[in-house]
Scaffold this active site. Structure first.
Site, PDB file in Angstrom:
ATOM      1  N   ARG A 105     -16.235 -39.385  12.709  1.00 35.09           N
ATOM      2  CA  ARG A 105     -16.843 -38.145  13.201  1.00 35.09           C
ATOM      3  C   ARG A 105     -18.283 -38.108  12.719  1.00 35.09           C
ATOM      4  NH1 ARG A 105     -17.983 -34.739   9.044  1.00 35.09           N
ATOM      5  NH2 ARG A 105     -16.506 -34.453   7.314  1.00 35.09           N
ATOM      6  N   ASN A 109     -21.469 -36.506  10.807  1.00 32.05           N
ATOM      7  CA  ASN A 109     -21.668 -35.676   9.628  1.00 32.05           C
ATOM      8  C   ASN A 109     -23.041 -35.012   9.766  1.00 32.05           C
ATOM      9  OD1 ASN A 109     -20.454 -34.613   7.290  1.00 32.05           O
ATOM     10  ND2 ASN A 109     -21.762 -35.879   6.007  1.00 32.05           N
ATOM     11  N   ASP A 154     -25.554 -34.832  -1.295  1.00 36.31           N
ATOM     12  CA  ASP A 154     -25.065 -34.347   0.003  1.00 36.31           C
ATOM     13  C   ASP A 154     -26.261 -33.982   0.884  1.00 36.31           C
ATOM     14  OD1 ASP A 154     -23.509 -33.117   2.050  1.00 36.31           O
ATOM     15  OD2 ASP A 154     -21.996 -32.509   0.610  1.00 36.31           O
TER      16      ASP A 154
END
Length: 299
Positions: free
Chosen positions: A101, A103, A204
């Protein structure tokens, strides 16, 4: 530094909050809940969150010059019309992979939408490695793949002179830089500019401020850190009342507020009871720096 204030402005408890983007026209903050499968918009005026559900994990949202938004949902780049709650596919990537998927994603200064993929997680940050790639959706709606072998494609932004592209592949525990050609959107000469320390945990989402310094959200580290990409030094750490900080971006009237998203996925009841604001969106003020307004997708 005593003037730094942290406030939880949206406490709806995202499973994986991500991709905060300030929408000046709407005077509101966009963000997504990846596994909650919704695109959210928080208004500082009403202090309310509106949410639009989608049919797959939605991992990033961006402004669109022609109106509405663009999102990455599943392995698709898609258009979102907010009022109609209408999502239409623009194009799909990773067609040869059943288990990936998108991100994180962000639009570059020329209006191209950069976004990367990863394998579906078994549990947070546990997944089949090297399954992801980094892509760009061009304004003519064509797609270019830059490279594969990515673990968790994550934070991205561009230097103020647009000559450097900054990028995070989370499980490398590194913030990387590439030479960037704004005319073509090509990247090259990858190098690491900062390696995270043990207590900072996993890098992140990321954004840049008007002084050219990077802000990185540290997943499981409960903080955002400010880095100097030229010296590779950490300049500042701001700790938050939640462990799973996921991404950050500047917003507000003059882009002096830093918004930070967070997650609850992977937390048990006891952990959640210790951190009741987990999954919330936080506003940090008093940092003394401003951010760069987001670029809209030109297609």
């Amino acid at each position: 530094m005593s003037s730094v204030r942290i406030e939880c402005v949206a406490s709806e408890g995202c499973r994986i909050g991500e991709s905060p983007v300030w929408d000046e026209k709407e005077d509101s903050l966009l963000y997504v809940d990846i596994t909650g499968r919704k695109v959210c918009r928080w208004s500082p005026l009403t202090r309310q969150v509106q949410a639009i559900p989608v049919d797959a994990p939605v991992s990033s949202v961006a402004l669109r010059k022609s109106g509405g938004y663009v999102i990455t949902v599943g392995t698709r780049f898609a258009a979102l019309k907010w009022k109609e709650e209408l999502v239409t596919t623009i194009t799909q990537v990773d067609k040869d992979k059943a288990n990936t998927r998108f991100n994180d994603g962000k639009v570059d200064p020329a209006g191209r939408y950069f976004a990367g993929t990863m394998a579906e997680e078994i549990r947070p940050a546990v997944l089949e490695r090297h399954q992801g790639s980094l892509y760009t959706l061009f304004p003519d709606l064509s797609v270019v793949k830059h490279f594969g072998q990515v673990d968790i494609s994550n934070g991205l932004d561009w230097s103020l002179d647009h000559k450097i592209f900054f990028y995070i592949d989370s499980l490398s525990y590194s913030v990387d830089a590439f030479d960037y050609d704004l005319q073509t959107g090509k990247i090259g000469n990858r190098r690491s500019i900062y390696k995270l320390e043990k207590e900072e945990s996993i890098p992140d989402g990321m954004c840049i401020d008007t002084e050219g310094k990077l802000w990185v959200a540290c997943y499981d580290g409960g903080r955002v850190i400010r880095l100097d990409p030229e010296t590779g030094k950490r300049l500042q750490t701001v700790k938050l009342p939640v462990d799973k900080t996921t991404s950050c971006s500047f917003g507000g009237k003059d882009y002096s507020e830093l918004y930070v998203t967070s997650a609850t996925d992977g937390m048990d009841k006891e952990w959640l009871s210790r951190q009741p604001q987990a999954g919330g969106v936080f506003k940090i003020t008093g940092l003394g720096v401003k951010g760069v307004p987001p670029y809209p997708f030109a297609g």
